[in-house]
Write an enzyme that holds these catalytic residues in place. Sequence first.
Site, short mmCIF file in Angstrom:
data_model
loop_
_atom_site.label_atom_id
_atom_site.label_comp_id
_atom_site.label_asym_id
_atom_site.label_seq_id
_atom_site.Cartn_x
_atom_site.Cartn_y
_atom_site.Cartn_z
NE ARG A 122 -4.41 -1.43 1.46
CZ ARG A 122 -5.46 -1.66 2.22
NH1 ARG A 122 -5.38 -1.58 3.53
NH2 ARG A 122 -6.62 -1.96 1.67
CD GLN A 127 -2.99 5.94 -2.81
OE1 GLN A 127 -3.37 6.74 -3.65
NE2 GLN A 127 -2.76 6.26 -1.57
CG ASP A 130 -5.09 -1.18 -2.20
OD1 ASP A 130 -5.47 -2.34 -1.98
OD2 ASP A 130 -4.93 -0.33 -1.30
CB SER A 133 -8.24 0.16 -1.46
OG SER A 133 -7.40 0.30 -0.36
CE1 TYR A 228 -4.55 -2.61 7.11
CE2 TYR A 228 -2.32 -1.77 6.85
CZ TYR A 228 -3.51 -2.21 6.30
OH TYR A 228 -3.67 -2.24 4.95
P1 NAD Z 1 -8.66 -3.28 7.92
O1 NAD Z 1 -9.54 -3.89 6.89
O2 NAD Z 1 -7.46 -4.04 8.39
O3 NAD Z 1 -9.55 -2.98 9.25
C1 NAD Z 1 -10.78 -2.31 9.20
C2 NAD Z 1 -10.89 -1.36 10.36
O4 NAD Z 1 -11.16 -2.06 11.58
C3 NAD Z 1 -9.64 -0.53 10.64
O5 NAD Z 1 -9.95 0.85 10.56
C4 NAD Z 1 -9.24 -0.94 12.06
O6 NAD Z 1 -8.62 0.11 12.78
C5 NAD Z 1 -10.57 -1.33 12.64
N1 NAD Z 1 -10.54 -2.15 13.87
C6 NAD Z 1 -9.69 -3.14 14.21
N2 NAD Z 1 -9.98 -3.62 15.44
C7 NAD Z 1 -11.08 -2.94 15.88
C8 NAD Z 1 -11.87 -2.99 17.06
N3 NAD Z 1 -11.61 -3.82 18.06
N4 NAD Z 1 -12.91 -2.13 17.16
C9 NAD Z 1 -13.21 -1.25 16.18
N5 NAD Z 1 -12.49 -1.17 15.04
C10 NAD Z 1 -11.43 -1.99 14.89
O7 NAD Z 1 -8.19 -1.86 7.51
P2 NAD Z 1 -8.27 -1.11 6.08
O8 NAD Z 1 -9.66 -0.70 5.85
O9 NAD Z 1 -7.62 -1.95 5.05
O10 NAD Z 1 -7.41 0.20 6.35
C11 NAD Z 1 -6.58 0.39 7.47
C12 NAD Z 1 -5.72 1.64 7.31
O11 NAD Z 1 -4.96 1.63 6.12
C13 NAD Z 1 -6.52 2.91 7.28
O12 NAD Z 1 -5.81 3.88 8.00
C14 NAD Z 1 -6.56 3.26 5.82
O13 NAD Z 1 -6.78 4.64 5.61
C15 NAD Z 1 -5.19 2.82 5.41
N6 NAD Z 1 -5.08 2.55 3.95
C16 NAD Z 1 -4.08 3.12 3.23
C17 NAD Z 1 -3.96 2.87 1.88
C18 NAD Z 1 -2.86 3.48 1.06
O14 NAD Z 1 -2.13 4.29 1.55
N7 NAD Z 1 -2.71 3.07 -0.17
C19 NAD Z 1 -4.87 2.05 1.25
C20 NAD Z 1 -5.88 1.47 2.00
C21 NAD Z 1 -5.97 1.73 3.37
#
Ligand code: NAD
Length: 418
Positions: A122, A127, A130, A133, A228
Amino acid sequence: MAQTVFVPKESLADEGRVAASPDTVKRIKALGLDVVVETEAGRASRILDSDYETAGARIGSASDATSADVILKVRRPTTEEIAAYKQGAIVLATMDPFGAEEALSAMADAGLSAFAMELMPRITRAQVMDVLSSQANLAGYQAVIDAAEAYDRALPMMMTAAGTVPAAKVFVMGAGVAGLQAIATAKRLGGVVSATDVRAAAGEQVASLGGKFIMTEALKDASGEGGYARELTDDEKKAQSELVAGHIAKQDIVITTALIPGRPAPKLIDADMVASMKPGSVIVDLAVERGGNVEGSKAGEVVVTKNDVTIIGHLNVAGRIAATASQLYAKNLYAFLETMVDGESGSVAIDREDELVSATLLTHGGKVVHERFGGASTEAPAAAPDDGASPEGEAAPAVEPGTGDSDAGKGNTSEGKA
Ligand code: NAD
């Protein structure tokens, strides 16, 4: 002679997505490659054979796989499909590689260069590639649509001559990619939206979408590696559970999306919380493929509890909105393929020094080469399984051993009573 890219019709039951769109076919042709699309490959995504033809593809049959240099897929190829591909063929797909040693060996033995798109780092450059996403975003949207359909009331507040209809209260747990889209979608439908996450940074994002962020005082921030979430301590879990218990009883719709890299999905909603909800309430557990956030959710099923709460556990939720999911997934694949095509010769070459290649290449030259799967790759190392992805950095994305499986395509509803 130009190299050939083959796009099969997905063989897994209930997988309606396809790995190329007319737009990406046109782009692939412009790179100097020929494209063959299996007849009806796009049908479930509302793409006609004639649309692909107009874009420059030839419409073929499954047997065209045998001569293809590149195969673009949604799901990992089956044993029969692997056997049909020619030695040295490049396969781009969502490979679901954890716990799939046999399939990896079969792809290695067949001499395939198999890439797992979900392991794409990521980083900014990637991006556009991805798939996690692009598909999670749509799953977040579809979760709200599924909830709205199961909810026997209107979502927006309506002031009518016959009386006022109250807005539905929607609570989103986990405000990552899927959760944020769920919040945005529920807002658009007129719900009163609240959300929680264990990463403090999510608070601002929730607020910017018009949602109310709730988080327990006891939990300042549980951000882990690479942006994460980390697993909560027992005390933190207790505090979160107390906060959630009071809040959930007042909600009409709950969407759970919480995941922790390298761990089973955290259990956020127990049976007592479900029992505290009003009849007709709906819970959608998007984490069901990873063990589920909700006690009583069942993978691939819609469960109605004794107190008439519907718990939706659809699999392959992005596949339920196949036409849009295919459009974005196809673009993800094209963007990666483009990086492997030599502009002069129009031929595909694998540069194992490239960090995108080393992070995603599972098998090559007859061997499993990815070091997370026992390969002895010497290129830039990917993260250890527990590290998860780094939004900024080099680590591979959040995929847990054994997540999703060949059943994951059964994104359909069956009904049961809990
Ligand atoms: P994910 O699918 O791993 O998790 C989903 C969400 O669940 C996360 O926000 C996590 O903090 C939350 N979570 C975990 N345990 C929890 C709990 N006990 N209670 C409530 N919530 C809980 O995460 P994701 O959606 O793939 O994205 C995670 C991070 O990565 C975010 O900050 C996102 O903005 C970032 N991201 C960056 C890029 C990039 O830079 N290219 C791309 C995608 C996501």
